[in-house]
Design a protein around this motif. Structure first.
Motif, PDB file in Angstrom:
ATOM      1  N   MET A   1       0.843  -1.175   0.000  1.00  0.00           N
ATOM      2  CA  MET A   1       0.000   0.000   0.000  1.00  0.00           C
ATOM      3  C   MET A   1       0.891   1.243   0.000  1.00  0.00           C
ATOM      4  O   MET A   1       1.870   1.300   0.732  1.00  0.00           O
ATOM      5  N   GLU A   2       0.529   2.191  -0.822  1.00  0.00           N
ATOM      6  CA  GLU A   2       1.274   3.460  -0.845  1.00  0.00           C
ATOM      7  C   GLU A   2       0.846   4.324   0.321  1.00  0.00           C
ATOM      8  O   GLU A   2      -0.345   4.457   0.596  1.00  0.00           O
ATOM      9  N   ARG A   3       1.842   4.876   1.001  1.00  0.00           N
ATOM     10  CA  ARG A   3       1.556   5.799   2.105  1.00  0.00           C
ATOM     11  C   ARG A   3       2.166   7.142   1.766  1.00  0.00           C
ATOM     12  O   ARG A   3       3.183   7.214   1.090  1.00  0.00           O
ATOM     13  N   GLU A   4       1.539   8.193   2.265  1.00  0.00           N
ATOM     14  CA  GLU A   4       2.109   9.524   2.066  1.00  0.00           C
ATOM     15  C   GLU A   4       2.680  10.020   3.384  1.00  0.00           C
ATOM     16  O   GLU A   4       2.116   9.776   4.451  1.00  0.00           O
ATOM     17  N   TYR A   5       3.814  10.678   3.290  1.00  0.00           N
ATOM     18  CA  TYR A   5       4.492  11.191   4.477  1.00  0.00           C
ATOM     19  C   TYR A   5       3.815  12.475   4.943  1.00  0.00           C
ATOM     20  O   TYR A   5       3.335  13.260   4.139  1.00  0.00           O
ATOM     21  N   VAL A   6       3.769  12.647   6.268  1.00  0.00           N
ATOM     22  CA  VAL A   6       3.089  13.798   6.853  1.00  0.00           C
ATOM     23  C   VAL A   6       3.989  14.460   7.890  1.00  0.00           C
ATOM     24  O   VAL A   6       4.903  13.842   8.425  1.00  0.00           O
ATOM     25  N   GLU A   7       3.713  15.738   8.147  1.00  0.00           N
ATOM     26  CA  GLU A   7       4.401  16.478   9.211  1.00  0.00           C
ATOM     27  C   GLU A   7       3.685  16.169  10.510  1.00  0.00           C
ATOM     28  O   GLU A   7       2.576  16.653  10.740  1.00  0.00           O
ATOM     29  N   SER A   8       4.284  15.337  11.339  1.00  0.00           N
ATOM     30  CA  SER A   8       3.665  14.944  12.594  1.00  0.00           C
ATOM     31  C   SER A   8       4.746  14.466  13.542  1.00  0.00           C
ATOM     32  O   SER A   8       5.738  13.871  13.104  1.00  0.00           O
ATOM     33  N   MET A  10       4.191  12.223  15.727  1.00  0.00           N
ATOM     34  CA  MET A  10       3.844  10.850  16.076  1.00  0.00           C
ATOM     35  C   MET A  10       3.768   9.910  14.870  1.00  0.00           C
ATOM     36  O   MET A  10       4.122   8.741  14.958  1.00  0.00           O
ATOM     37  N   ILE A  11       3.282  10.427  13.751  1.00  0.00           N
ATOM     38  CA  ILE A  11       3.015   9.606  12.566  1.00  0.00           C
ATOM     39  C   ILE A  11       3.982   9.970  11.446  1.00  0.00           C
ATOM     40  O   ILE A  11       4.150  11.137  11.115  1.00  0.00           O
ATOM     41  N   GLU A  12       4.606   8.942  10.874  1.00  0.00           N
ATOM     42  CA  GLU A  12       5.535   9.140   9.752  1.00  0.00           C
ATOM     43  C   GLU A  12       4.772   9.228   8.432  1.00  0.00           C
ATOM     44  O   GLU A  12       5.009  10.104   7.622  1.00  0.00           O
ATOM     45  N   SER A  13       3.853   8.266   8.226  1.00  0.00           N
ATOM     46  CA  SER A  13       3.099   8.228   6.970  1.00  0.00           C
ATOM     47  C   SER A  13       1.824   7.416   7.176  1.00  0.00           C
ATOM     48  O   SER A  13       1.715   6.652   8.131  1.00  0.00           O
ATOM     49  N   PHE A  14       0.876   7.598   6.251  1.00  0.00           N
ATOM     50  CA  PHE A  14      -0.324   6.761   6.272  1.00  0.00           C
ATOM     51  C   PHE A  14      -0.912   6.671   4.880  1.00  0.00           C
ATOM     52  O   PHE A  14      -0.665   7.519   4.025  1.00  0.00           O
ATOM     53  N   GLY A  15      -1.671   5.590   4.663  1.00  0.00           N
ATOM     54  CA  GLY A  15      -2.300   5.370   3.371  1.00  0.00           C
ATOM     55  C   GLY A  15      -3.584   4.586   3.549  1.00  0.00           C
ATOM     56  O   GLY A  15      -3.870   4.061   4.630  1.00  0.00           O
ATOM     57  N   PHE A  16      -4.352   4.494   2.475  1.00  0.00           N
ATOM     58  CA  PHE A  16      -5.662   3.849   2.535  1.00  0.00           C
ATOM     59  C   PHE A  16      -5.874   3.001   1.294  1.00  0.00           C
ATOM     60  O   PHE A  16      -5.560   3.417   0.182  1.00  0.00           O
ATOM     61  N   ASP A  17      -6.394   1.790   1.503  1.00  0.00           N
ATOM     62  CA  ASP A  17      -6.766   0.904   0.400  1.00  0.00           C
ATOM     63  C   ASP A  17      -8.292   0.879   0.332  1.00  0.00           C
ATOM     64  O   ASP A  17      -8.942   0.292   1.207  1.00  0.00           O
ATOM     65  N   SER A  18      -8.851   1.533  -0.669  1.00  0.00           N
ATOM     66  CA  SER A  18     -10.311   1.655  -0.754  1.00  0.00           C
ATOM     67  C   SER A  18     -10.993   0.332  -1.082  1.00  0.00           C
ATOM     68  O   SER A  18     -12.165   0.149  -0.742  1.00  0.00           O
ATOM     69  N   THR A  19     -10.308  -0.609  -1.710  1.00  0.00           N
ATOM     70  CA  THR A  19     -10.944  -1.890  -2.034  1.00  0.00           C
ATOM     71  C   THR A  19     -11.120  -2.771  -0.794  1.00  0.00           C
ATOM     72  O   THR A  19     -12.055  -3.554  -0.726  1.00  0.00           O
ATOM     73  N   SER A  20     -10.230  -2.626   0.191  1.00  0.00           N
ATOM     74  CA  SER A  20     -10.333  -3.439   1.407  1.00  0.00           C
ATOM     75  C   SER A  20     -10.701  -2.618   2.639  1.00  0.00           C
ATOM     76  O   SER A  20     -10.857  -3.183   3.719  1.00  0.00           O
ATOM     77  N   SER A  21     -10.804  -1.303   2.490  1.00  0.00           N
ATOM     78  CA  SER A  21     -11.123  -0.387   3.601  1.00  0.00           C
ATOM     79  C   SER A  21     -10.117  -0.497   4.743  1.00  0.00           C
ATOM     80  O   SER A  21     -10.481  -0.482   5.914  1.00  0.00           O
TER      81      SER A  21
END
Length: 70
Positions: A1-8, A10-21
């Motif tokens: 799953m592709e994740r995007e990096y964020v300014e946080s 606590m969190i380095e990156s996150f992503g979402f798979d819409s087919t599996s939720s």
């Protein structure tokens, strides 16, 4: 799953798979967790949140089934 990096602190990156939720979050510690049956709208709300960490604690943690994958 592709994740995007964020300014946080606590969190380095996150992503979402819409087919599996599945929402996948990589924490600064290096741990990667998946959260199941997450509505796509929650993913977009997290993307728009001024603080991903605060959003995680208030809207994701403890609300969905989870599994550590890395």
């Amino acid at each position: 799953m592709e994740r995007e990096y964020v300014e946080s602190s606590m969190i380095e990156s996150f992503g979402f798979d819409s087919t599996s939720s599945i929402l996948e979050i990589e924490f600064k510690s290096g741990a990667i967790w998946q959260y199941f049956d997450v509505p796509e709208s929650v993913y977009y709300e997290m993307k728009a949140a001024s603080s991903c960490g605060k959003f995680f604690h208030s809207d994701i943690k403890g609300q969905y089934s989870e599994s550590q994958v890395g």
